[in-house]
Design a protein around this motif. Structure first.
Motif, PDB file in Angstrom:
ATOM      1  N   ILE A 211     -27.095  20.626  -5.180  1.00 41.50           N
ATOM      2  CA  ILE A 211     -27.250  20.789  -3.738  1.00 41.50           C
ATOM      3  C   ILE A 211     -26.280  20.691  -2.938  1.00 41.50           C
ATOM      4  O   ILE A 211     -26.125  21.585  -1.962  1.00 41.50           O
ATOM      5  CB  ILE A 211     -27.950  19.282  -3.406  1.00 41.50           C
TER       6      ILE A 211
ATOM      7  N   LYS B  59     -23.306  24.222   0.289  1.00 39.82           N
ATOM      8  CA  LYS B  59     -22.554  24.267   1.513  1.00 39.82           C
ATOM      9  C   LYS B  59     -20.987  23.886   1.338  1.00 39.82           C
ATOM     10  O   LYS B  59     -20.238  24.210   2.091  1.00 39.82           O
ATOM     11  CB  LYS B  59     -22.932  23.140   2.461  1.00 39.82           C
TER      12      LYS B  59
ATOM     13  N   ASN C 219     -30.958  12.935  -4.286  1.00 41.67           N
ATOM     14  CA  ASN C 219     -31.264  13.772  -2.924  1.00 41.67           C
ATOM     15  C   ASN C 219     -30.792  13.005  -1.641  1.00 41.67           C
ATOM     16  O   ASN C 219     -30.469  13.541  -0.766  1.00 41.67           O
ATOM     17  CB  ASN C 219     -33.025  14.102  -2.948  1.00 41.67           C
ATOM     18  N   GLU C 220     -31.433  11.536  -1.684  1.00 43.55           N
ATOM     19  CA  GLU C 220     -30.844  10.774  -0.576  1.00 43.55           C
ATOM     20  C   GLU C 220     -29.233  10.832  -0.439  1.00 43.55           C
ATOM     21  O   GLU C 220     -28.718  10.940   0.752  1.00 43.55           O
ATOM     22  CB  GLU C 220     -31.227   9.255  -0.536  1.00 43.55           C
TER      23      GLU C 220
ATOM     24  N   LYS D  10     -27.975  14.193   0.919  1.00 41.03           N
ATOM     25  CA  LYS D  10     -28.241  14.349   2.492  1.00 41.03           C
ATOM     26  C   LYS D  10     -27.254  13.561   3.327  1.00 41.03           C
ATOM     27  O   LYS D  10     -26.874  13.984   4.421  1.00 41.03           O
ATOM     28  CB  LYS D  10     -29.714  13.926   2.622  1.00 41.03           C
ATOM     29  N   CYS D  11     -27.094  12.330   2.642  1.00 44.01           N
ATOM     30  CA  CYS D  11     -26.257  11.441   3.591  1.00 44.01           C
ATOM     31  C   CYS D  11     -24.548  12.191   3.510  1.00 44.01           C
ATOM     32  O   CYS D  11     -24.149  12.138   4.844  1.00 44.01           O
ATOM     33  CB  CYS D  11     -25.876  10.082   2.766  1.00 44.01           C
TER      34      CYS D  11
ATOM     35  N   ILE E 102     -24.021  15.446   3.018  1.00 39.14           N
ATOM     36  CA  ILE E 102     -24.144  16.784   3.977  1.00 39.14           C
ATOM     37  C   ILE E 102     -24.000  16.504   5.204  1.00 39.14           C
ATOM     38  O   ILE E 102     -23.411  16.949   6.151  1.00 39.14           O
ATOM     39  CB  ILE E 102     -25.277  17.544   3.527  1.00 39.14           C
ATOM     40  N   ASP E 103     -24.711  15.513   5.855  1.00 38.69           N
ATOM     41  CA  ASP E 103     -24.849  14.960   7.328  1.00 38.69           C
ATOM     42  C   ASP E 103     -23.566  14.480   7.639  1.00 38.69           C
ATOM     43  O   ASP E 103     -23.266  14.936   8.861  1.00 38.69           O
ATOM     44  CB  ASP E 103     -26.075  13.804   7.436  1.00 38.69           C
TER      45      ASP E 103
END
Length: 291
Positions: free
Chosen positions: A57, A61, A280-281, A284-285, A287-288
């Protein structure tokens, strides 16, 4: 052998195993992806495999570099040098060898200790810091109870004291680390199904030898020096993200006093091993935060 790095990496396309000689020791690391460099460091009782659910994931990026610190997995297990300040120097020399001026860096558990120490000692090389469920050692650790409190829901962290003992743990546990690993995951996970039997076997394979037990215990035996070193650190002024499951309260208490630009994220219904339970959570944290 299905637990070797060469076998494990086959399940992660576009990632590769590498080694580097730094600060008098050899480190193993796994790298892949594209974009800005993101160094990630695992903790006890895991290896680089702790990040295997989030690596693909994040690699969409960032150029992800998961480092096994000294004493872990396929990295060297020298007799000394386990103070987190010195282990941060290992990472700093790796960063320089890879040709980077600045990196994002994060860690879980003992890896978070090293990541924090990297940011504290090499702020000019730190873009952003991510702390996963664990703050750096501080003097509050001296207040941990010697005995479990009657009726308390607090999990008594007996292994912090046990791992301070020299020589005896490796005599008792050589070839039997599966018992400790099984106990830790059973008691520090909310979702027991988030970690497979295969995952546990990967970690048992890595920690079963006398050298592996000795060197991983050395991370704990360095805590008194780590605490003294922490007293000399200035407040971190780079952006810092703390992501916590069961360790959220400790992160909040510690990082609030040690940073000037802090974000905190709580992962609900989750124990200590947030990378296994809520990949996943957690991704996401990250990446954000990194953008």
């Amino acid at each position: 052998m299905k637990y070797t790095n060469e076998a494990l990496i086959k399940s992660l396309p576009n990632f590769a195993n590498n080694y580097a000689e730094v600060n008098g020791t050899k480190l193993h690391y796994v790298e892949g992806g594209k974009g800005e460099p993101l160094i990630l460091i695992p903790g006890y009782p895991e290896t680089w495999w702790a990040y295997h659910k989030v690596m693909p994931i994040l690699a969409e990026k960032y150029f992800v570099i998961v480092v096994e610190m000294r004493g872990m997995g396929s990295s060297d297990k020298p007799a000394e040098g386990y103070e987190k300040k010195n282990m941060a120097k290992d990472i700093f020399e790796l960063v320089k060898q890879l040709g980077y001026e600045k990196v994002h860096i994060g860690g879980h558990d003992i890896g978070a200790h090293v990541a924090f120490s990297f940011a504290a000692n090499f702020p000019q090389s730190t873009s952003k810091l991510i702390m996963l469920d664990t703050p750096h050692p501080d003097a509050g650790m001296y207040q941990l109870p010697m005995l479990p409190m009657l009726g308390a829901t607090y999990l008594y962290p007996w292994w912090l004291a046990f791992n301070q003992v020299k020589e005896l743990p490796e005599q008792l546990l050589e070839g039997r680390m599966n018992m400790v690993i099984e106990w830790l995951f059973k008691n520090l996970l909310v979702d027991q199904n988030s970690l497979s039997d295969f995952d546990k076997e990967v970690y048992e394979f890595a920690y079963n030898s006398k050298d592996a037990i000795r060197s991983s215990n050395a991370w704990y035996q360095a805590f008194p020096q780590d605490i003294e070193d922490s007293k000399t650190y200035k407040k971190l002024d780079m952006p810092v993200l703390g992501i916590g499951g069961s360790g959220y309260g400790m992160l909040e208490m510690s990082l609030s006093n040690a940073t000037t630009d802090l974000q905190l994220k709580k992962v609900e219904d989750c124990g200590h091993f947030i990378l296994a339970e809520k990949p996943n959570e957690t991704a996401k944290c990250i990446i954000d935060f990194l953008g």
